[in-house]
Structure formats: structure tokens, C-alpha cells
Design a protein around this motif. Sequence first.
Motif, PDB file in Angstrom:
ATOM      1  N   SER A   1      20.402  21.439  70.848  1.00 31.07           N
ATOM      2  CA  SER A   1      20.448  20.283  69.941  1.00 31.07           C
ATOM      3  C   SER A   1      19.097  20.066  69.275  1.00 31.07           C
ATOM      4  CB  SER A   1      20.866  19.037  70.721  1.00 31.07           C
ATOM      5  OG  SER A   1      22.173  19.178  71.236  1.00 31.07           O
ATOM      6  N   LYS A   2      17.997  20.222  70.047  1.00 26.64           N
ATOM      7  CA  LYS A   2      16.662  20.086  69.462  1.00 26.64           C
ATOM      8  C   LYS A   2      16.396  21.157  68.411  1.00 26.64           C
ATOM      9  CE  LYS A   2      14.298  17.790  73.293  1.00 26.64           C
ATOM     10  NZ  LYS A   2      13.945  16.600  72.480  1.00 26.64           N
ATOM     11  N   LEU A   3      17.034  22.308  68.583  1.00 23.25           N
ATOM     12  CA  LEU A   3      16.868  23.392  67.614  1.00 23.25           C
ATOM     13  C   LEU A   3      17.822  23.249  66.434  1.00 23.25           C
ATOM     14  CD1 LEU A   3      16.487  26.403  70.090  1.00 23.25           C
ATOM     15  CD2 LEU A   3      14.680  25.179  68.869  1.00 23.25           C
ATOM     16  N   ARG A   4      18.464  22.075  66.324  1.00 22.86           N
ATOM     17  CA  ARG A   4      19.345  21.755  65.193  1.00 22.86           C
ATOM     18  C   ARG A   4      20.596  22.630  65.152  1.00 22.86           C
ATOM     19  NH1 ARG A   4      17.372  16.872  63.366  1.00 22.86           N
ATOM     20  NH2 ARG A   4      15.111  16.961  63.145  1.00 22.86           N
TER      21      ARG A   4
ATOM     22  N   PRO B   1      24.437  23.112  65.405  1.00 21.37           N
ATOM     23  CA  PRO B   1      25.558  22.164  65.284  1.00 21.37           C
ATOM     24  C   PRO B   1      26.181  21.823  66.644  1.00 21.37           C
ATOM     25  CG  PRO B   1      25.686  23.841  63.587  1.00 21.37           C
ATOM     26  CD  PRO B   1      24.566  24.245  64.496  1.00 21.37           C
ATOM     27  N   THR B   2      26.592  20.559  66.769  1.00 19.12           N
ATOM     28  CA  THR B   2      27.119  20.076  68.043  1.00 19.12           C
ATOM     29  C   THR B   2      28.343  20.867  68.493  1.00 19.12           C
ATOM     30  OG1 THR B   2      26.335  17.856  67.494  1.00 19.12           O
ATOM     31  CG2 THR B   2      27.958  18.031  69.250  1.00 19.12           C
ATOM     32  N   SER B   3      29.195  21.242  67.540  1.00 16.61           N
ATOM     33  CA  SER B   3      30.405  21.980  67.917  1.00 16.61           C
ATOM     34  C   SER B   3      30.054  23.325  68.566  1.00 16.61           C
ATOM     35  CB  SER B   3      31.284  22.202  66.682  1.00 16.61           C
ATOM     36  OG  SER B   3      30.553  22.892  65.677  1.00 16.61           O
ATOM     37  N   ILE B   4      29.043  23.993  68.000  1.00 12.57           N
ATOM     38  CA  ILE B   4      28.631  25.277  68.570  1.00 12.57           C
ATOM     39  C   ILE B   4      27.953  25.076  69.923  1.00 12.57           C
ATOM     40  CG2 ILE B   4      27.144  27.288  68.212  1.00 12.57           C
ATOM     41  CD1 ILE B   4      27.539  26.954  65.234  1.00 12.57           C
ATOM     42  N   THR B   5      27.105  24.053  70.004  1.00 15.58           N
ATOM     43  CA  THR B   5      26.425  23.766  71.273  1.00 15.58           C
ATOM     44  C   THR B   5      27.426  23.458  72.375  1.00 15.58           C
ATOM     45  OG1 THR B   5      24.518  22.869  70.087  1.00 15.58           O
ATOM     46  CG2 THR B   5      24.781  22.234  72.384  1.00 15.58           C
ATOM     47  N   PHE B   6      28.397  22.618  72.044  1.00 15.74           N
ATOM     48  CA  PHE B   6      29.382  22.244  73.062  1.00 15.74           C
ATOM     49  C   PHE B   6      30.219  23.444  73.487  1.00 15.74           C
ATOM     50  CE2 PHE B   6      33.430  20.546  74.486  1.00 15.74           C
ATOM     51  CZ  PHE B   6      33.001  19.639  75.429  1.00 15.74           C
ATOM     52  N   SER B   7      30.600  24.270  72.520  1.00 14.56           N
ATOM     53  CA  SER B   7      31.393  25.460  72.857  1.00 14.56           C
ATOM     54  C   SER B   7      30.621  26.382  73.793  1.00 14.56           C
ATOM     55  CB  SER B   7      31.772  26.218  71.582  1.00 14.56           C
ATOM     56  OG  SER B   7      32.504  25.397  70.712  1.00 14.56           O
ATOM     57  N   PHE B   8      29.327  26.528  73.529  1.00 13.28           N
ATOM     58  CA  PHE B   8      28.500  27.402  74.371  1.00 13.28           C
ATOM     59  C   PHE B   8      28.377  26.833  75.783  1.00 13.28           C
ATOM     60  CE2 PHE B   8      24.251  28.872  75.798  1.00 13.28           C
ATOM     61  CZ  PHE B   8      24.521  30.237  75.805  1.00 13.28           C
ATOM     62  N   ILE B   9      28.184  25.510  75.870  1.00 13.53           N
ATOM     63  CA  ILE B   9      28.059  24.885  77.192  1.00 13.53           C
ATOM     64  C   ILE B   9      29.358  25.018  77.981  1.00 13.53           C
ATOM     65  CG2 ILE B   9      27.714  22.694  78.375  1.00 13.53           C
ATOM     66  CD1 ILE B   9      25.899  21.864  76.103  1.00 13.53           C
ATOM     67  N   VAL B  10      30.476  24.784  77.295  1.00 16.41           N
ATOM     68  CA  VAL B  10      31.776  24.896  77.961  1.00 16.41           C
ATOM     69  C   VAL B  10      31.991  26.321  78.465  1.00 16.41           C
ATOM     70  CG1 VAL B  10      34.269  24.855  77.566  1.00 16.41           C
ATOM     71  CG2 VAL B  10      32.839  23.000  76.728  1.00 16.41           C
ATOM     72  N   ALA B  11      31.593  27.310  77.651  1.00 17.63           N
ATOM     73  CA  ALA B  11      31.738  28.709  78.075  1.00 17.63           C
ATOM     74  C   ALA B  11      30.911  28.975  79.328  1.00 17.63           C
ATOM     75  CB  ALA B  11      31.316  29.634  76.939  1.00 17.63           C
ATOM     76  N   LEU B  12      29.680  28.445  79.356  1.00 25.24           N
ATOM     77  CA  LEU B  12      28.829  28.650  80.532  1.00 25.24           C
ATOM     78  C   LEU B  12      29.435  28.019  81.778  1.00 25.24           C
ATOM     79  CD1 LEU B  12      25.188  28.096  79.216  1.00 25.24           C
ATOM     80  CD2 LEU B  12      26.268  30.230  79.900  1.00 25.24           C
ATOM     81  N   ARG B  13      30.038  26.844  81.595  1.00 22.74           N
ATOM     82  CA  ARG B  13      30.637  26.171  82.748  1.00 22.74           C
ATOM     83  C   ARG B  13      31.932  26.854  83.190  1.00 22.74           C
ATOM     84  NH1 ARG B  13      28.567  21.357  84.284  1.00 22.74           N
ATOM     85  NH2 ARG B  13      27.197  20.222  82.857  1.00 22.74           N
TER      86      ARG B  13
END
Length: 253
Positions: A127-130, A132-144
Motif C-alpha cells: 500500500s505504501k508503494l501505491r 492498487p488495493t485490489s491487487i494488494t488484497f489479492s496477493f495477501i489472500v493468495a499468501l494466506r
Amino acid sequence: MFDPLGMLEIFRTGQLESSYARLNPLVKFILFITFIIIPLISTSFLLQLFSLVAQIPLILMSRSGRRVVRSLKASTFFILILIVLNYITTNSIVFSLSMVIRLLTMIIASAIFMNGSNPSEIGDVLSKLRVPTSITFSFIVALRFIPVLADDFMNIIASQASRGHEVERSGFIRRAKSLLPLLIPLIVIAIRRAQQLAEALESRCFGSGKRTSYITYEMGLIDFLALVYATAIMITGSLLATLPPEFLLLPFR
């Protein structure tokens, strides 16, 4: 030799109490990126060896020795393939070893980063690296979800074994064939989890506004020391990449 579940373990995040885990998430990300970029700037054997050895302090600092060994053990099959293919195409064992060390460096960097970070921290960094939230959330969900799916797969194997189905242990092809029927219940479980996640996101109005965080990250002395270390690694690696191949009498570039 080939352990697909062990490969999935590489992506399992955790935050074991250690000096590395207490670093600012952005600093940990910079260290991770440093050891991903440095091996890629040159095929120099000396540079690859330097990148590998320079991670030893981080392994000790993060107490991730077991995770690193487990990740390397799970990657043995791909490492052997890399050695054979590079030797066939270049006829240089030194170049093959250089490419293997490059792969090992990246695997170890990933293991250290995953062992000392949790998905929320990774999301905050993106998020600090700007990103997009949708991409960030998708990546986090994949990691989990990756380690969760690995656990589900193990449970399916155990339940099927109780019904008399045994996974072949000898031979790569035979073992892969015995695992294929177990993918169907795994896919069904994954779809159910995705539906539950979608309902949870919808009930929390995901995407209706700007994402905020109640956690603030501060920079301490150890964070600045880690940044100095990353900078020193980057400068030294760049200098090593400029050395001529004959510096170590290696007949390749």
C-alpha cells in the motif's frame, strides 16, 4: 526428491520472534528485493557466491535456518533440472553452478522474508508503494490461502488413506498419477472458501472507500543499520558485476 507440498511451505508466512521480525516491514522488503535483484545483474560466479554468503547474517538474525533448509530440500528436483539443462546448453559446469546459486539465493531470500513477515505487513508495504488495493488484497489472500490449501491437501490424503487409497512413493510419474484424484475434493474446498471469503468481503463493504490502517510503523536504529547493510550489498554486488570474467579465470560471461 520432488515434494509439491514442501514447495507450498515456502509461501507459508510466519512471524517468529526475532530481530529480523521486529524490523520495519519496508526495510524487510528492501532487503528481500536487494537479494532478488543482485543475482540478476550478472552471471558472474563471484557475484552469485557473494549474494549467497551475504544472506548468512540475515538467516541468523531471522532464525530461519530450518525454513531455509526445508525450502532448499523441497526445491532439489528443480535444482537438478537447472544444472542438467544449463550444462547441456552451455557445456560449462561453472556456469551451471552459477545459475544454481542464483536460484538458491532467491529461494533463501524468499524463505527469510516469509519467515519474518505476516501478510498484513506485506499488504501495508504494498500500500505504501501505491499498489492498487485490489491487487494488494489479492496477493495477501493468495499468501494466506496457499498454506491453508496445503493443510487441506494433507487432510484429504490422510482421509483417503484411511479408506485404503495410498499415494505412490516410488517414481515421479506414478506418484503424480496417484495424487491427481485427490485434486477434485481440493478444488471443491477451494471454491467453498472463495465463496465464504466473497460473502465476508461483501458484508464488510470491501472496496467502498479508501483503506486505512491503525498500525503505524517507526524506524529504529536497527532499521537504519539494515538499510546500510542493504546499500553496501547493492554497491559491492554492482562492483563485482563489473569485474572481467578472467578475474577468476572463469571462461564465461
